[in-house]
Design a protein around this motif. Structure first.
Motif, PDB file in Angstrom:
ATOM      1  N   ALA A  80      -3.351  -7.532  13.817  1.00 35.70           N
ATOM      2  CA  ALA A  80      -3.842  -6.185  14.431  1.00 35.70           C
ATOM      3  C   ALA A  80      -2.856  -4.869  15.033  1.00 35.70           C
ATOM      4  N   GLY A  81      -1.746  -5.960  15.582  1.00 36.01           N
ATOM      5  CA  GLY A  81      -0.384  -4.285  16.088  1.00 36.01           C
ATOM      6  C   GLY A  81       0.594  -4.617  15.613  1.00 36.01           C
ATOM      7  N   VAL A  82       0.952  -5.577  14.020  1.00 42.02           N
ATOM      8  CA  VAL A  82       1.591  -5.476  13.428  1.00 42.02           C
ATOM      9  C   VAL A  82       1.634  -4.037  12.318  1.00 42.02           C
ATOM     10  N   ASN A  83      -0.272  -3.951  11.590  1.00 37.50           N
ATOM     11  CA  ASN A  83      -0.201  -3.064  10.807  1.00 37.50           C
ATOM     12  C   ASN A  83      -0.447  -1.656  11.668  1.00 37.50           C
ATOM     13  N   THR A  84      -1.001  -1.771  12.928  1.00 32.91           N
ATOM     14  CA  THR A  84      -1.084  -0.236  13.468  1.00 32.91           C
ATOM     15  C   THR A  84       0.688   0.461  13.710  1.00 32.91           C
ATOM     16  N   ALA A  85       1.604  -0.572  14.126  1.00 33.30           N
ATOM     17  CA  ALA A  85       2.778  -0.456  14.167  1.00 33.30           C
ATOM     18  C   ALA A  85       3.254  -0.146  12.783  1.00 33.30           C
ATOM     19  N   GLU A  86       3.807  -0.625  11.728  1.00 31.56           N
ATOM     20  CA  GLU A  86       2.917  -0.155  10.038  1.00 31.56           C
ATOM     21  C   GLU A  86       2.223   1.060   9.642  1.00 31.56           C
ATOM     22  N   ALA A  87       1.320   1.730  11.061  1.00 31.18           N
ATOM     23  CA  ALA A  87       1.242   3.070  10.957  1.00 31.18           C
ATOM     24  C   ALA A  87       2.076   3.936  11.185  1.00 31.18           C
ATOM     25  N   ALA A  88       2.020   3.739  12.813  1.00 29.36           N
ATOM     26  CA  ALA A  88       3.170   4.370  13.542  1.00 29.36           C
ATOM     27  C   ALA A  88       4.376   4.436  13.247  1.00 29.36           C
ATOM     28  N   LEU A  89       5.377   3.471  12.159  1.00 28.52           N
ATOM     29  CA  LEU A  89       6.511   3.970  11.380  1.00 28.52           C
ATOM     30  C   LEU A  89       6.109   4.620  10.613  1.00 28.52           C
ATOM     31  N   ALA A  90       5.127   4.952   9.548  1.00 29.11           N
ATOM     32  CA  ALA A  90       4.641   5.734   8.006  1.00 29.11           C
ATOM     33  C   ALA A  90       5.088   6.685   8.941  1.00 29.11           C
ATOM     34  N   ILE A  91       4.352   7.375   9.994  1.00 33.14           N
ATOM     35  CA  ILE A  91       4.046   8.242  10.693  1.00 33.14           C
ATOM     36  C   ILE A  91       5.664   8.951  10.790  1.00 33.14           C
ATOM     37  N   TRP A  92       6.162   8.040  11.641  1.00 35.31           N
ATOM     38  CA  TRP A  92       7.973   8.390  11.636  1.00 35.31           C
ATOM     39  C   TRP A  92       8.580   9.042  10.584  1.00 35.31           C
ATOM     40  N   PHE A  93       8.392   8.157   9.632  1.00 37.45           N
ATOM     41  CA  PHE A  93       9.185   8.050   8.515  1.00 37.45           C
ATOM     42  C   PHE A  93       8.687   9.475   7.258  1.00 37.45           C
ATOM     43  N   ALA A  94       7.767   9.848   7.647  1.00 35.42           N
ATOM     44  CA  ALA A  94       6.916  10.481   7.042  1.00 35.42           C
ATOM     45  C   ALA A  94       7.639  11.475   7.251  1.00 35.42           C
ATOM     46  N   ARG A  95       7.564  12.072   8.617  1.00 31.25           N
ATOM     47  CA  ARG A  95       7.888  12.652   9.556  1.00 31.25           C
ATOM     48  C   ARG A  95       9.806  13.521   8.871  1.00 31.25           C
ATOM     49  N   PHE A  96      10.390  12.502   8.938  1.00 31.23           N
ATOM     50  CA  PHE A  96      11.739  12.550   9.510  1.00 31.23           C
ATOM     51  C   PHE A  96      12.491  12.513   7.851  1.00 31.23           C
ATOM     52  N   LEU A  97      11.614  11.978   6.810  1.00 30.60           N
ATOM     53  CA  LEU A  97      12.031  12.513   5.246  1.00 30.60           C
ATOM     54  C   LEU A  97      11.537  14.108   5.091  1.00 30.60           C
ATOM     55  N   LYS A  98      10.886  14.520   5.844  1.00 26.89           N
ATOM     56  CA  LYS A  98       9.639  15.213   6.023  1.00 26.89           C
ATOM     57  C   LYS A  98       8.629  15.939   4.256  1.00 26.89           C
ATOM     58  N   PHE A  99       7.816  14.659   4.553  1.00 23.27           N
ATOM     59  CA  PHE A  99       6.880  13.817   3.139  1.00 23.27           C
ATOM     60  C   PHE A  99       5.883  15.506   3.458  1.00 23.27           C
ATOM     61  N   ASP A 100       5.637  15.969   2.073  1.00 18.95           N
ATOM     62  CA  ASP A 100       4.870  16.670   1.714  1.00 18.95           C
ATOM     63  C   ASP A 100       3.094  16.081   1.127  1.00 18.95           C
ATOM     64  N   LYS A 101       2.488  16.154   1.788  1.00 16.38           N
ATOM     65  CA  LYS A 101       0.953  15.124   1.517  1.00 16.38           C
ATOM     66  C   LYS A 101       0.672  16.088   0.442  1.00 16.38           C
ATOM     67  N   LEU A 120       7.944  -0.020   5.231  1.00 17.86           N
ATOM     68  CA  LEU A 120       5.915  -0.504   5.427  1.00 17.86           C
ATOM     69  C   LEU A 120       5.374  -2.134   4.881  1.00 17.86           C
ATOM     70  N   GLN A 121       5.544  -2.536   3.752  1.00 18.19           N
ATOM     71  CA  GLN A 121       5.163  -3.206   3.727  1.00 18.19           C
ATOM     72  C   GLN A 121       5.763  -4.734   3.306  1.00 18.19           C
ATOM     73  N   PRO A 122       7.125  -4.904   3.053  1.00 19.42           N
ATOM     74  CA  PRO A 122       8.229  -6.062   4.128  1.00 19.42           C
ATOM     75  C   PRO A 122       7.666  -6.099   5.224  1.00 19.42           C
ATOM     76  N   TRP A 123       7.528  -4.476   6.519  1.00 16.55           N
ATOM     77  CA  TRP A 123       7.714  -5.039   7.473  1.00 16.55           C
ATOM     78  C   TRP A 123       5.860  -6.185   7.301  1.00 16.55           C
ATOM     79  N   SER A 124       5.162  -5.588   7.202  1.00 12.76           N
ATOM     80  CA  SER A 124       3.450  -6.101   7.633  1.00 12.76           C
ATOM     81  C   SER A 124       3.574  -7.494   7.014  1.00 12.76           C
ATOM     82  N   ALA A 125       3.952  -7.563   5.600  1.00 12.49           N
ATOM     83  CA  ALA A 125       3.634  -8.917   5.354  1.00 12.49           C
ATOM     84  C   ALA A 125       4.940  -9.904   5.465  1.00 12.49           C
TER      85      ALA A 125
END
Length: 535
Positions: A80-101, A120-125
């Motif tokens: 659960a901690g790994v998957n939560t960190a994965e989500a936080a990582l996604a939020i940071w990268f989306a901001r950094f790369l200026k991802f448009d949803k 994300l998935q290499p990290w999580s897996a």
């Protein structure tokens, strides 16, 4: 605070139940499965849209899902901690790369795919399987195979559900339920016929029958509906896998699941790429159209401003022409007054003299009144088109210029074999003819021609009516003859020339009169020709 609690409950519930549904449908005996894992798609979409507010919900959803699949407490907490960190990582990268949803550009699809597949998935897996290896006594799977299975299943879940949910959140209020619901229902029936009723057993044939329909929808409507179609494809195909029928039933169970995932992956990537390209194209077309509209509006405002400038300049010229026109009748009225006073002083004023004075004075007043009417008609703001006789317009314009022509000793001859009728705005055409004749008068005034003249000719052929104006003022300098219809170009800069007369004449003829204007030099001077296209 209440909203965050509600969001946490919603995310945790969605994660838990969608994950349980995926594992149950694939008949997975453990939390690690190579099949599509929908919960990760939900988690990533909520994280990218709602940011840090959903992290606790993702943690709780994954934690209880792991516990429900007989993973011990420490391993469940770690995963659960790994998957939560994965989500936080996604939020940071989306901001950094200026991802448009909203996936307005292909770049946004590339960013999402890159984040999911390579970050994300290499990290999580890797970290989740390490946690299972360290804290789960019953973990007996091949470590590297488990990593691949975890990575592959989560990648599929995120690529399938994340784009759909992000687009759903972004355009929720713009969804046309009836229209898009009909499309979805028809597509579902189409899929059901292909996979369940006909049971097509060739994945490539199935892909070739499904993909063109999906691409047409994406290109003609939008990417959102295309991503929803991908989910319908996934559900119907998963049903066929579960019941061992159709294109994913000919091999071993694991092979069928892998074939199903690859089939789905091809659909997902092509829909996202093509959909984003069309979205980018539509956005570019909209932006271009806005620029064109703005440019057209600006051009119209500029043309209106120049037209007003031209009219004001002509108004000044008209006042001068009125002065010329009135000079003779005013002189005649003055002479009549002097004659009347002289007769009166000599006691020779009788009924005959009074009648002569009345008749002559009225004649001069009528001439002055006719002049006012001519100029008033010229400036009348009438934009309605009407049928008129071209020769009449020529005569009316010459009457306005009569006094000026006489004063400058310029003769005008007008040749026309018959009457020619045209449909347009009389006042605007009068303005054009007046501009041309006024330029000819100015040129002749400065010329050394002994007998200054203007020849006006009106004729036609099967397709056009030709109206030409030719003078003997020596012609136009070859260096500038191609510029005389440009705005603000004038050869009379030191004589209050605005450079708008011929430009506005050209605009009026081309945009309002369905006509064109040309100029060329002759042996003695210049020749302007207006060509009216027969309606």
């Amino acid at each position: 605070m209440k909203n965050n609690i509600f969001l946490t409950i919603v995310v945790a519930s969605l994660y838990f139940f969608s994950g349980k549904f995926s594992l149950d449908l694939l008949q997975a005996k453990h939390i690690v499965t190579i099949g599509m894992f929908a919960a990760e798609g939900f988690a990533l979409a909520f994280a990218l849209y709602f940011k840090e507010r959903v992290l606790l919900g993702i943690f709780l959803g994954q934690f209880f899902l792991a516990l429900n699949n007989d993973v011990n407490l420490f391993a469940s907490l770690s995963i659960a901690g790994v998957n939560t960190a994965e989500a936080a990582l996604a939020i940071w990268f989306a901001r950094f790369l200026k991802f448009d949803k909203n996936f307005k550009k292909l770049q946004d699809v590339s960013i999402l795919v890159f984040m999911i597949v390579f970050i994300l998935q290499p990290w999580s897996a890797i970290l989740s399987n390490i946690a299972l290896y360290l804290f789960e006594p019953t973990y007996e799977s091949n470590f590297w195979y488990s990593i691949f299975s975890w990575w592959f299943g989560n990648v599929m879940g995120q690529l399938l559900f994340t784009p759909f949910l992000l687009l759903l959140f972004s355009r929720f209020t713009k969804i046309e339920l009836t229209k898009e619901g009909i499309y979805a229902a028809l597509f579902f029936i189409y899929l059901f016929i292909l996979e369940i009723i006909l049971q097509i057993n060739n994945p490539l044939l199935l892909l070739s029958l499904i993909l063109p329909v999906t691409i047409i929808i994406v290109a003609s409507i939008d990417l959102f509906l295309g991503t929803f179609f991908n989910i319908l494809i996934a559900l119907v195909s998963l049903y066929s896998v579960h019941h061992n029928i159709g294109a994913f039933s000919s091999n071993a169970e694991l092979d069928n699941i892998i074939n199903y995932n690859l089939f789905l992956l091809a659909n997902i990537l092509l829909v996202l790429i093509i959909g984003s390209l069309f979205s980018e194209r539509k956005k570019y077309a909209q932006t271009l159209q806005k620029k064109i509209d703005a440019a057209v509006s600006q051009n119209q405002e500029q043309q209106l401003f120049m037209f007003q400038q031209s009219r004001l300049a002509q108004a000044g010229e008209m006042i001068s022409m009125i002065a010329h026109q009135w000079r003779q009748p005013l002189n005649n009225l003055s002479l009549n007054n002097q004659l009347l006073i002289a007769k009166y002083k000599k006691n020779k004023l009788d009924d005959t003299q009074i009648a002569y004075f009345e008749k002559n004075s009225q004649k001069q007043v009528n001439l002055m009144s006719q002049t006012i009417d001519d100029f008033r008609n010229f400036f009348k703001p009438n934009k309605e088109k009407e049928e008129f006789e071209l020769g009449e317009i020529i005569h009316d314009t010459l009457r306005i210029l009569k006094s000026l022509l006489e004063n400058k000793h310029i003769s005008v001859s007008f040749k026309s074999k018959k009457k020619y009728f045209y449909n347009g705005n009389k006042n605007e055409l009068t303005q054009v003819i007046l501009n041309i004749l006024k330029n000819a008068i100015d040129a002749l005034t400065e010329s050394n021609a002994s007998q200054k003249k203007i020849i006006i000719n009106l004729e036609k052929n099967d397709h056009e009516i030709f109206l030409s104006f030719e003078d003997n003022a020596g012609g136009i300098d070859k260096k500038i003859i191609n510029k005389i219809f440009d705005p603000y170009f004038s050869t009379k800069e030191n004589k209050n020339g605005t450079g708008l007369g011929l430009y506005m004449s050209k605009m009026i003829l081309e945009e309002h009169m369905n006509a064109t204007i040309y100029v060329q030099n002759t042996k003695e001077g210049a020749r302007f020709e207006i060509r009216f296209k027969k309606l």
